[in-house]
Write a protein that holds these residues in place. Structure first.
Motif, mmCIF file in Angstrom:
data_model
loop_
_atom_site.group_PDB
_atom_site.id
_atom_site.type_symbol
_atom_site.label_atom_id
_atom_site.label_comp_id
_atom_site.label_asym_id
_atom_site.label_seq_id
_atom_site.Cartn_x
_atom_site.Cartn_y
_atom_site.Cartn_z
ATOM 1 N N PRO A 1 -16.230 37.055 -15.782
ATOM 2 C CA PRO A 1 -17.615 36.929 -15.289
ATOM 3 C C PRO A 1 -18.152 35.508 -15.400
ATOM 4 O O PRO A 1 -18.784 35.003 -14.458
ATOM 5 N N TYR A 2 -17.882 34.829 -16.530
ATOM 6 C CA TYR A 2 -18.377 33.456 -16.678
ATOM 7 C C TYR A 2 -17.784 32.550 -15.595
ATOM 8 O O TYR A 2 -18.487 31.741 -14.980
ATOM 9 N N ILE A 3 -16.481 32.693 -15.350
ATOM 10 C CA ILE A 3 -15.832 31.829 -14.359
ATOM 11 C C ILE A 3 -16.422 32.080 -12.966
ATOM 12 O O ILE A 3 -16.824 31.153 -12.256
ATOM 13 N N VAL A 4 -16.496 33.368 -12.587
ATOM 14 C CA VAL A 4 -16.964 33.697 -11.237
ATOM 15 C C VAL A 4 -18.417 33.261 -11.036
ATOM 16 O O VAL A 4 -18.770 32.683 -10.009
ATOM 17 N N CYS A 5 -19.266 33.515 -12.056
ATOM 18 C CA CYS A 5 -20.683 33.166 -11.910
ATOM 19 C C CYS A 5 -20.877 31.657 -11.857
ATOM 20 O O CYS A 5 -21.714 31.168 -11.095
ATOM 21 N N THR A 6 -20.091 30.926 -12.636
ATOM 22 C CA THR A 6 -20.166 29.465 -12.559
ATOM 23 C C THR A 6 -19.798 29.003 -11.156
ATOM 24 O O THR A 6 -20.458 28.143 -10.568
ATOM 25 N N MET A 7 -18.748 29.623 -10.626
ATOM 26 C CA MET A 7 -18.309 29.266 -9.281
ATOM 27 C C MET A 7 -19.430 29.535 -8.267
ATOM 28 O O MET A 7 -19.701 28.698 -7.397
#
Lengths: 173, 505
Positions: A51-57
């Motif tokens: 989730p952190y990676i996708v939301c940052t993206m």
């Protein structure tokens, strides 16, 4: 495709707002991802990392698009066979169509699927200026009954027939 | 094995299903604005009550029928617009306007049949081999394969890379809603019971493709009569000896361009049609070359063959690795999963009978496509002439039907509407919708494999490069990207070229 349609000054506002939707989904995700529970047995990167990676993206890409639009690089609206590219957006038609879908949702249970479908079809045909209207209404009733018969009766998809058709066996499968 | 598949697929009842699938698939695919992915999504409810073998047979028919239907639209409709069929439209539309519509349709149909059959033969031999190799692949290798699939789908489609990635990211986000596959924790459900099971793929696909498209067209509908180019009848309209001579080589070349491109995740059918067109244009000589841009038959025959061959090629990674590389493949995967069929290396072992039935029905469907399409051109023309208010009203009703029948919950139609509005704005502002659909399917699979590989290596990220296979994949990915950048420049040049020709005349 290669011809750049001159865009009225109003358009980028909507485009920036839409890009900001991506940014805000990402931001909301970043804020809430911290509350995803991690089971004590977890030894890997856990359920929060992705989730952190996708939301940052999402935040980065959305901001990138906003920056692009500000620099004058607007998106190319998609083309389609029945589309008049130079026509003005008919917001009223869109609102009507969305309204009929909502009406359809609230009619399915109390009135039955065929009634809800007939209302949706005639409403949409009316919105898109089908003429004459009585023809559209007849088509909608026939179409709704045929679909109810084929899906509800023949294919065994349990569409609620509604109080009007409750007693007709071949609409119920 | 294949023979057993045929013995199932050739049973009279199943032949009937195949015929029905091809017919409905083509009829829906012919409708303007409806691509193959949308055809599969819209027609999913038809199969809900069938047994798995029958459902697969119907889907094989819908898959090929939907692919073919699109080309009819672009040849016969006066206003070609879909970018996926733009290459066919380039020459086919010109042929139709010159009174050679029947020949264009015929070379497309026969080319699709030839390419589809050869590609299915290749699939028959290649798929078991790949499946056997794939059994040995570990999570690290899957991570590499899926990264390739993500990047090519996100970055290759559409004019704007950032918008493609935004669509991809949103798909990944929607894919995370619900219960985490590895730890069974709820994510982004906001304690809403309808979100715990996640957002259903069918809702998203039908909402984005069908409802989004209908809303988008409704907002700028072209009013007035629909102009369909009439298909001339008579002796001269059919393929002449000369046409056959000019068509058969492009068919074969298209097949061998399309199939490999379909099997690697490199943008699917669109890229292959463009490559085939470019090749035919280059190889044509003398008078034939001068015809390019004015209705050269090679420019229809090649790309159409490539399109169908790529469609069969896409099934190789889908069946053997469980990785969808196009939106249509993602829809097929969703359909399979509804029947508890999990594509992947073990599919051929665990559900061999079903897979071979599917492959056998691809052969059958292909043949039926040919048999059906040539005599039924008149019917397709009628379908193209459906008054647009009825057409889009019908699409709305069908989309609502599809959404409702997922769980028989009216609330799902509400989710459909929200996704449809999202689809509308994505079209309006030039965001491609296909990456969202593919990412929604691939995302959860990717996360499971990534976390598994990191767990095995005690969170050492360099482990992701530890397998030789993964390294090979990453290196080829770099090469593909350089290649695709070059291709895009060529494509842009190609699209600009006919416009320039017209201007200078």
């Amino acid at each position: 495709m290669s011809t750049q349609v001159s865009t009225p000054a109003k358009r980028p506002t909507g485009e920036i707002l839409f890009a900001l939707v991506f940014v805000s989904v990402g931001a909301a995700g970043l804020l809430t991802a911290g509350s995803i529970p991690i089971p004590p047995s977890e030894t890997g990167i856990g359920p929060r990392a992705f989730p952190y990676i996708v939301c940052t993206m999402l935040v980065l890409v959305g901001s990138g698009i906003v920056a692009q639009v500000f620099r004058g690089k607007v998106g190319q609206a998609e083309e389609s066979e029945d589309l008049d590219v130079n026509a003005k957006t008919d917001w009223l038609a869109l609102a009507k169509l969305a309204g009929f879908v909502v009406l359809h949702i609230f009619l399915i249970e109390p009135a039955g699927w065929p009634v809800a479908a007939a209302v949706l079809f005639s409403g949409a045909a009316w919105t898109l200026e089908a003429k004459p209207l009585w023809k559209a209404v007849i088509i909608s009733v026939v179409l709704a009954l045929v679909l109810q018969y084929v899906f509800g009766g023949l294919l065994g998809v349990s569409l609620p027939p509604g109080p009007l058709l409750e007693g007709v066996p071949f609409f119920n499968g | 094995m294949l023979l057993e598949g045929f013995s199932t697929a050739l049973q009279p009842v199943y032949l009937l299903y195949a015929l029905g699938g091809v017919f409905v698939g083509t009829a829906v695919g012919v409708l303007p604005g409806i691509g193959p992915a949308m055809t599969v999504a819209l027609l999913m409810p038809i199969t809900y009550a069938l047994d798995p073998a029958a459902a697969l047979i119907v889907f094989a028919g819908i898959y090929y029928g939907g692919m073919y239907g699109g080309s009819t639209t672009s040849i016969l409709l006066n206003t070609p617009g879909e970018s996926s069929s733009i290459v066919t439209a380039l020459e086919g539309n010109k042929m139709a306007k010159a009174g050679r519509g029947a020949a264009a349709l015929a070379t497309a149909a026969i080319g699709s049949f030839v390419a589809g059959t050869i590609a299915t033969v290749l699939l028959t031999f290649l798929a078991p081999v790949v499946a056997e190799l794939a059994v040995g692949l570990g999570p690290v290798d899957y991570v590499a394969l899926m990264i390739v699939a993500f990047l090519t789908v996100g970055a290759l489609l559409g004019a704007s890379v950032l918008r493609g990635l935004a669509s991809l990211g949103l798909g990944l986000f929607i894919g995370m809603i619900g219960i985490d596959d590895s730890t069974a924790q709820q994510r982004f459900t906001f304690d809403n019971p309808t979100l715990v099971d996640g957002v259903d793929m069918v809702l998203v696909a039908v909402g984005l493709f069908a409802l989004g498209e209908a809303l988008y067209v409704a907002s700028k509908l072209r009013h007035g009569p629909v102009e369909v180019i009439p298909v001339s009848k008579g002796k001269n309209a059919w393929l002449s000896k000369e046409d056959w001579k000019r068509s058969w080589k492009p068919w074969l070349r298209g097949t061998f361009i399309g199939f490999p491109i379909g099997t690697v995740p490199a943008g699917g059918a669109d890229v292959s049609t463009f490559l085939s067109y470019a090749a035919e244009r280059k190889l044509a000589k003398g008078q034939n070359k001068a015809q390019f841009g004015k209705g050269a038959i090679e420019g229809v025959a090649g790309p159409e063959a490539a399109n169908n061959a790529a469609a069969a090629g896409v099934l190789v990674p889908l069946l053997t690795l469980g990785i969808p590389t196009t939106a249509t493949a993602a829809m097929m995967l969703t359909a399979f999963q509804r029947y508890q069929i999990q594509p992947g290396p073990l599919l051929f072992e665990n559900q061999g009978a079903l897979v071979w039935t599917l492959i056998a029905s691809l052969y059958v469907g292909n043949l039926m496509l040919l048999v059906l399409n040539l005599p039924l051109v008149g019917l397709w023309v009628k379908i193209l002439q459906i008054p647009r208010p009825y057409l889009y009203a019908g699409i709305l009703v069908f989309a609502a039907l599809g959404a409702f029948s997922v769980n028989f919950a009216a609330a799902d139609v509400g989710i459909l509407l929200v996704v449809g509005i999202l689809g509308y704005f994505m079209r309006r502002y030039g965001y491609p919708v296909a990456p969202l659909v593919v990412a929604m399917i691939l995302g959860p699979m990717f996360e499971v494999q990534l976390r598994r590989s990191l767990q095995l290596s005690q969170n050492d990220p360099t482990a992701l490069f530890s397998s030789p296979f993964a390294v090979v994949v990453y290196v080829s990915m770099a090469l593909i990207f350089v290649g695709s950048w070059w291709l895009r420049r060529r494509q842009a040049a190609l699209e600009a070229a006919p416009v320039k020709d017209e201007l200078s005349v």
